[in-house]
Design an enzyme around this catalytic site. Structure first.
Site, PDB file in Angstrom:
ATOM      1  N   GLU A   1     -68.764 -28.942   3.370  1.00  0.00           N
ATOM      2  CA  GLU A   1     -67.922 -28.548   4.501  1.00  0.00           C
ATOM      3  C   GLU A   1     -67.894 -29.614   5.591  1.00  0.00           C
ATOM      4  O   GLU A   1     -66.946 -29.660   6.372  1.00  0.00           O
ATOM      5  CB  GLU A   1     -68.372 -27.200   5.077  1.00  0.00           C
ATOM      6  CG  GLU A   1     -69.674 -27.247   5.829  1.00  0.00           C
ATOM      7  CD  GLU A   1     -70.097 -25.885   6.364  1.00  0.00           C
ATOM      8  OE1 GLU A   1     -70.700 -25.119   5.593  1.00  0.00           O
ATOM      9  OE2 GLU A   1     -69.847 -25.587   7.536  1.00  0.00           O
TER      10      GLU A   1
ATOM     11  N   HIS B   1     -65.883 -23.729   1.397  1.00  0.00           N
ATOM     12  CA  HIS B   1     -66.325 -23.230   2.693  1.00  0.00           C
ATOM     13  C   HIS B   1     -65.145 -22.525   3.348  1.00  0.00           C
ATOM     14  O   HIS B   1     -64.017 -23.007   3.294  1.00  0.00           O
ATOM     15  CB  HIS B   1     -66.756 -24.402   3.576  1.00  0.00           C
ATOM     16  CG  HIS B   1     -66.993 -24.034   5.004  1.00  0.00           C
ATOM     17  ND1 HIS B   1     -66.178 -24.450   6.034  1.00  0.00           N
ATOM     18  CD2 HIS B   1     -67.948 -23.266   5.574  1.00  0.00           C
ATOM     19  CE1 HIS B   1     -66.638 -23.966   7.186  1.00  0.00           C
ATOM     20  NE2 HIS B   1     -67.707 -23.248   6.935  1.00  0.00           N
TER      21      HIS B   1
ATOM     22  N   LYS C   1     -78.051 -17.245   6.236  1.00  0.00           N
ATOM     23  CA  LYS C   1     -78.406 -18.457   6.967  1.00  0.00           C
ATOM     24  C   LYS C   1     -79.926 -18.554   7.023  1.00  0.00           C
ATOM     25  O   LYS C   1     -80.610 -17.538   7.244  1.00  0.00           O
ATOM     26  CB  LYS C   1     -77.839 -18.391   8.388  1.00  0.00           C
ATOM     27  CG  LYS C   1     -76.320 -18.318   8.415  1.00  0.00           C
ATOM     28  CD  LYS C   1     -75.687 -19.609   7.928  1.00  0.00           C
ATOM     29  CE  LYS C   1     -74.171 -19.542   8.008  1.00  0.00           C
ATOM     30  NZ  LYS C   1     -73.554 -20.826   7.640  1.00  0.00           N
TER      31      LYS C   1
ATOM     32  N   ASP D   1     -63.378 -27.937   2.290  1.00  0.00           N
ATOM     33  CA  ASP D   1     -62.987 -27.254   3.525  1.00  0.00           C
ATOM     34  C   ASP D   1     -61.520 -27.575   3.777  1.00  0.00           C
ATOM     35  O   ASP D   1     -61.081 -28.705   3.536  1.00  0.00           O
ATOM     36  CB  ASP D   1     -63.861 -27.739   4.679  1.00  0.00           C
ATOM     37  CG  ASP D   1     -63.507 -27.076   5.995  1.00  0.00           C
ATOM     38  OD1 ASP D   1     -64.219 -26.148   6.390  1.00  0.00           O
ATOM     39  OD2 ASP D   1     -62.510 -27.481   6.642  1.00  0.00           O
TER      40      ASP D   1
ATOM     41  N   ASP E   1     -78.224 -20.948   3.244  1.00  0.00           N
ATOM     42  CA  ASP E   1     -77.508 -22.036   3.912  1.00  0.00           C
ATOM     43  C   ASP E   1     -78.329 -22.511   5.101  1.00  0.00           C
ATOM     44  O   ASP E   1     -78.579 -21.759   6.029  1.00  0.00           O
ATOM     45  CB  ASP E   1     -76.151 -21.497   4.389  1.00  0.00           C
ATOM     46  CG  ASP E   1     -75.274 -22.549   5.052  1.00  0.00           C
ATOM     47  OD1 ASP E   1     -75.743 -23.691   5.244  1.00  0.00           O
ATOM     48  OD2 ASP E   1     -74.117 -22.226   5.375  1.00  0.00           O
TER      49      ASP E   1
ATOM     50  N   GLU F   1     -77.552 -24.427   0.456  1.00  0.00           N
ATOM     51  CA  GLU F   1     -76.377 -25.104   1.020  1.00  0.00           C
ATOM     52  C   GLU F   1     -76.776 -25.959   2.218  1.00  0.00           C
ATOM     53  O   GLU F   1     -77.590 -25.534   3.041  1.00  0.00           O
ATOM     54  CB  GLU F   1     -75.388 -24.010   1.450  1.00  0.00           C
ATOM     55  CG  GLU F   1     -74.107 -24.529   2.059  1.00  0.00           C
ATOM     56  CD  GLU F   1     -73.091 -23.393   2.248  1.00  0.00           C
ATOM     57  OE1 GLU F   1     -73.108 -22.429   1.446  1.00  0.00           O
ATOM     58  OE2 GLU F   1     -72.290 -23.465   3.195  1.00  0.00           O
TER      59      GLU F   1
END
Lengths: 432, 432
Positions: free
Chosen positions: A301, A351, A220, A324, A248, A274
């Site tokens: 997602e 995801h 992240k 997703d 992400d 992402e």
């Protein structure tokens, strides 16, 4: 002949925020939750359909009311009539003209349709005695095309083109099914990279991921650029040059900020960026993709429906599509998205994580490799090692790969004891 | 100092489907409804904030649960702290990280934020003793900019550019306010054109519209092309060459179908084609706009948020922007959209009708002409003559123009007797 005789809805919440599992730049304290639906019939087989929408806490009650409203419409309906034409069933929910106003085809009401549609797919697969991926992977191209709503897609994908894609993949189906049964499907892991973890935990978990056989991890980013550079350098050092590292940003940036920020991270060989910005921003993602090339942009997602996916592909705004299991209107709409991705030659890397998302979405990727794209090149299903123990058929990861599930159904069924223990209100049961 | 001491929510539904009022190609039988919120304080003035989301029937209950969840968070909060920084208040709701998952920024949860934000604007205007349009139209450019969330907009509109737009409009504010008070704002009417009306009724109502002073009418299209050609020819004959006729397909078509169908209608001098396809389809609308030029494309009533409006403007996918009073996250987000439209030089012609939409949205157009675009050229607010009698301050139309409302507030307040009579369940009251 059998009839739907009852539904049960449950507001299930896991207190994950206390552990900072799942923390990122936009979601500091998620409580992984499921707005959960059970559908019961009067058939002697005793089989039930289970489906849910994943949320991260507050609002799970609102999501549940939407699911319950739709679920009530099922009571008294003929089961076979629904299961024999899942395309018509799905469209009947999407085009309820009054409910459609609440989207259209987005947000709480659209996800509620997904839970209902998925519950019926769960029942259909259980009745067939097959895991969902095999049930779908053995349908004829014509049957699969009948599941898809092509409305608003015809400028990018026609039923004829979809049929051609599916027919092209037919010859190798059996061999790819056998390969999946033998060695599973590639996974990547987000477990090391949550923003709330300290450096030592990041490094330790990165080492563990590689030792477990994963070929890709994800971090992240988007809180602080200096932190991100430091963490990415540590992770790269931990995993070595051959393991892919994706990042992400969870929608943290505007367009220019995304391009600037990524220029700082690019030296560490980033597998994809992402959700750099708002998931509705087709043109923004396209500009970012041009600005950060050759790093691919991945998103999906939070993409509300097939019309959005269509545009991201038309505009070359996403080079990786992330479906997703519970964001769109269920299995049917995800098949439309898989077909769109195949048409544009873009890999689908779902995801997952949350609660139950891994269990369900693996079926869609396995169906994709068997019957749609016919390929697992550049494709990985996200894996996060949380909350699997609550499912009747938890995912099994070996050597960094999802083993193909063999249990009949969609994977959505949560253990009764877990449902009961983590329900914040009494389950609501309605019978005919 | 005062405190919010209670909220009341009500599920209000008018049985309009029995009359075919409001029938179109996608919405054959709407029951105009409001998921309604009242906010009470302990101030001695006794003033309340009223807000609602307009829906067309089923699902109004789900919308209401979302509003109630948000409304409960208000109880016990300091009123002045909220009203003195409506920008911060709005952002605090939009960026609730857990609730954001349910959109993000779209559908039921986003519209619920709009109801709450609008209720507080209603209270703020009542406290100021001003109709909302005057309250907003007298704020400084700096105050107005502080209301807007520029996140995800910076590639199209920066705070500095917004400030420049607002400052440019400052000199003429007083004169335009006086002009509004003297002669109102242009309206167009959809009353003649519902798809469920027969030819005789269409012609009669078209004549009446012109006789009443309207300079534009609108017809619903998209059911059957031969019917549309016949109806449009009848309407054109009825109103003559000088009255504008817009058509509205309510999302009925795919891209190619829209272009083909409009080629049949073009000979009748069409003022705009509204909602030709799915409201999420930026690229599709852009292709349609190129294909039907010089007929402008109009859309917006189902556009979920400012990020979508931004893209429609960037891509020249809409030549007319149609804001709606209760689709986005309230007054604040609509100000962002008005600023975007001004930046791109595109006129705003609000969607209205339903129940209460005319009463509320007129304030935004009047604010626009006073303080943002500074112009009413090519701008019309939709008018439909339904259900106004249920409001404390019903709109007043004279000579085809909305007269400027003088009553303090946002226009959202429905008569207590109407709320009670048309509530399908008992109103739900929660107090501190």
């Amino acid at each position: 002949m059998s009839t739907i005789v009852g539904i049960e809805t449950a507001d299930i919440r896991f207190p994950t925020s206390t552990m900072l599992d799942g923390s990122d730049a936009m979601n500091p304290d998620p409580d992984y939750s499921a707005a959960y639906l059970r559908v019961a019939t009067d058939a002697s087989d005793g089989l039930e359909g289970h489906g849910f929408v994943f949320t991260i806490g507050r609002g799970n009650d609102v999501q549940l009311v939407a699911i319950r409203d739709l679920g009530l419409q099922l009571i008294g309906r003929d089961v076979e009539e629904i299961l024999d034409d899942m395309g018509a069933f799905s469209r009947s929910l999407v085009y309820d003209s009054q409910l459609r106003w609440l989207g259209p085809e987005k947000g709480i009401m659209h996800m509620a349709i997904g839970a209902v549609v998925n519950a019926m797919w769960d029942l259909k697969a259980k009745r067939a005695g097959l895991p969902l991926w095999q049930l779908l992977g053995r349908m004829s191209p014509e049957e699969l095309v009948s599941l898809v709503d092509f409305r608003y897609l015809s400028d990018a994908l026609t039923p004829e083109e979809a049929l051609e894609i599916l027919r092209r993949a037919e010859p190798g189906r059996a061999a790819r099914e056998a390969a999946l049964l033998a060695s599973g499907y590639p996974a990547y892991t987000t477990t090391p990279g949550w923003l709330g973890y300290d450096d030592a935990k990041l490094v330790r978990l990165s080492h563990e991921a590689v030792a477990s056989g994963f070929r890709q991890i994800k971090l992240k980013v988007g809180g602080d650029v200096a932190d991100d550079v430091r963490r990415l350098a540590l992770a790269r050092e931990a995993v070595g040059p051959d393991i892919r590292i994706a990042v992400d940003a969870n929608q943290r940036w505007d367009v220019a900020a995304a391009i600037d920020w990524m220029s700082e991270l690019a030296p560490y060989d980033v597998a994809w960026i992402e959700e750099p910005t708002n998931p509705d921003d087709v043109l923004g993602h396209a500009a970012i993709a041009r600005g950060v090339a050759p790093i691919p942009v991945a998103t999906g997602e939070h993409m509300a429906n097939r019309v959005m996916f269509k545009q991201f592909l038309q505009a070359d705004a996403a080079q990786i599509v992330q479906i997703d299991a519970t964001r769109v209107a269920g299995v049917n709409e995800n098949i439309a998205i898989l077909l769109l991705a195949a048409k544009f030659g873009v890999p689908v890397c779902p995801h997952a994580g949350g609660v139950g998302l891994c269990e369900v979405v693996q079926h869609l990727s396995m169906f994709d490799v068997v019957a749609v794209s016919g390929s697992e090149d550049g494709r990985y299903i996200e894996f996060v090692d949380h909350l699997h123990e609550h499912f009747v058929t938890p995912v099994v990861i070996e050597g960094g790969r999802y083993l193909a599930p063999l249990t009949p159904g969609s994977g959505a069924e949560m253990l009764a004891a877990s449902r009961e223990h983590y329900s914040v209100t009494a389950a609501d049961r309605v019978t005919a």
